[in-house]
Structure formats: structure tokens, C-alpha cells
Design a protein around this motif. Structure first.
Motif, PDB file in Angstrom:
ATOM      1  N   CYS A  57      33.352   2.799 -11.993  1.00  0.00           N
ATOM      2  CA  CYS A  57      32.892   2.233 -10.408  1.00  0.00           C
ATOM      3  C   CYS A  57      33.276   1.828 -10.266  1.00  0.00           C
ATOM      4  O   CYS A  57      32.952   1.802  -7.943  1.00  0.00           O
ATOM      5  CB  CYS A  57      31.153   2.214 -10.804  1.00  0.00           C
ATOM      6  N   MET A  62      30.773   2.947  -6.063  1.00  0.00           N
ATOM      7  CA  MET A  62      30.702   2.878  -6.690  1.00  0.00           C
ATOM      8  C   MET A  62      29.410   2.622  -7.491  1.00  0.00           C
ATOM      9  O   MET A  62      29.952   1.392  -8.279  1.00  0.00           O
ATOM     10  CB  MET A  62      30.432   5.133  -6.569  1.00  0.00           C
ATOM     11  N   SER A  63      28.426   2.701  -7.587  1.00  0.00           N
ATOM     12  CA  SER A  63      27.015   1.616  -8.283  1.00  0.00           C
ATOM     13  C   SER A  63      26.704   2.692  -9.281  1.00  0.00           C
ATOM     14  O   SER A  63      27.817   3.995  -9.680  1.00  0.00           O
ATOM     15  CB  SER A  63      26.202   1.824  -8.279  1.00  0.00           C
ATOM     16  N   SER A  65      24.019   4.279 -10.843  1.00  0.00           N
ATOM     17  CA  SER A  65      23.577   4.729 -10.174  1.00  0.00           C
ATOM     18  C   SER A  65      24.120   5.830  -9.537  1.00  0.00           C
ATOM     19  O   SER A  65      23.354   7.246  -9.494  1.00  0.00           O
ATOM     20  CB  SER A  65      22.276   4.173  -9.232  1.00  0.00           C
ATOM     21  N   GLU A  66      24.911   5.358  -8.928  1.00  0.00           N
ATOM     22  CA  GLU A  66      25.002   5.978  -7.984  1.00  0.00           C
ATOM     23  C   GLU A  66      25.818   7.766  -8.999  1.00  0.00           C
ATOM     24  O   GLU A  66      26.380   8.843  -8.778  1.00  0.00           O
ATOM     25  CB  GLU A  66      26.691   5.701  -6.686  1.00  0.00           C
ATOM     26  N   LEU A  67      26.959   7.175  -9.912  1.00  0.00           N
ATOM     27  CA  LEU A  67      27.973   7.164 -11.059  1.00  0.00           C
ATOM     28  C   LEU A  67      26.805   8.335 -11.812  1.00  0.00           C
ATOM     29  O   LEU A  67      27.153   9.458 -11.604  1.00  0.00           O
ATOM     30  CB  LEU A  67      28.294   6.902 -11.962  1.00  0.00           C
ATOM     31  N   ARG A  69      23.641   9.782 -10.626  1.00  0.00           N
ATOM     32  CA  ARG A  69      23.239  10.423  -9.633  1.00  0.00           C
ATOM     33  C   ARG A  69      24.320  11.165  -9.971  1.00  0.00           C
ATOM     34  O   ARG A  69      24.105  13.263  -9.925  1.00  0.00           O
ATOM     35  CB  ARG A  69      23.083   9.954  -8.035  1.00  0.00           C
ATOM     36  N   THR A  70      25.531  11.653  -9.568  1.00  0.00           N
ATOM     37  CA  THR A  70      26.500  12.454  -9.183  1.00  0.00           C
ATOM     38  C   THR A  70      26.763  13.369 -10.419  1.00  0.00           C
ATOM     39  O   THR A  70      27.012  14.705 -10.818  1.00  0.00           O
ATOM     40  CB  THR A  70      27.690  11.614  -8.708  1.00  0.00           C
ATOM     41  N   GLU A  73      23.652  15.879 -10.574  1.00  0.00           N
ATOM     42  CA  GLU A  73      23.609  16.822  -9.504  1.00  0.00           C
ATOM     43  C   GLU A  73      25.108  17.474 -10.150  1.00  0.00           C
ATOM     44  O   GLU A  73      24.365  18.608  -9.582  1.00  0.00           O
ATOM     45  CB  GLU A  73      23.963  15.959  -8.033  1.00  0.00           C
TER      46      GLU A  73
END
Length: 77
Positions: A57, A62-63, A65-67, A69-70, A73
């Protein structure tokens, strides 16, 4: 020295009371936009894995959460 006046008014959010300045203040549509529904989860990982997550991160700005989520996805769920 001027005295700021405050008004008490109804928020656009479920009838909650809030303090309103006579100048400026919150505006409809202002602020960070939602990207989805927030649900709180608890994730248990080893200290080693948390260190890897945190390093990734920081390195990628990145946060967590972003990690996560990525990763979700990019999977075939």
C-alpha cells in the motif's frame, strides 16, 4: 472582531439537526463521492501478511481498501 452567527437547521440527511453558519458551510453534492456501499469486515492475517499488505500500500500509494477492492475485481468471483 466580528461575531459569527449560527443557525440550527434540518440537514438533507434523514431530518437530522445540524449547525449551519450564516456563510459557507456544507453544500449538497460537496465532498468525496461514494463509490459503493460500505460494509465493515474483519480480516485476520498473520503479522507477516499484514506487513506485506502495508508495504504494498505504501509503495503503490493506495489504501488497504483500494488494494482489497483491486484484488477482488481482478479475480473471477
Amino acid at each position: 472582531m466580528s461575531v459569527n452567527q449560527l443557525k440550527i437547521g434540518l440537514s438533507n440527511k434523514e431530518g437530522q439537526l445540524g449547525f449551519m453558519s450564516t456563510r459557507g458551510g456544507p453544500r449538497e453534492g460537496a465532498g468525496r463521492k461514494n463509490i459503493g456501499v460500505t460494509k465493515k469486515v474483519s480480516l485476520t492475517l498473520t503479522d507477516e501478511l499484514w506487513e506485506k499488505v502495508d508495504k504494498h500500500c505504501v509503495d503503490n500509494k493506495m489504501s488497504r481498501s483500494e488494494l482489497i477492492r483491486t484484488l477482488i475485481e481482478s479475480s473471477n468471483l
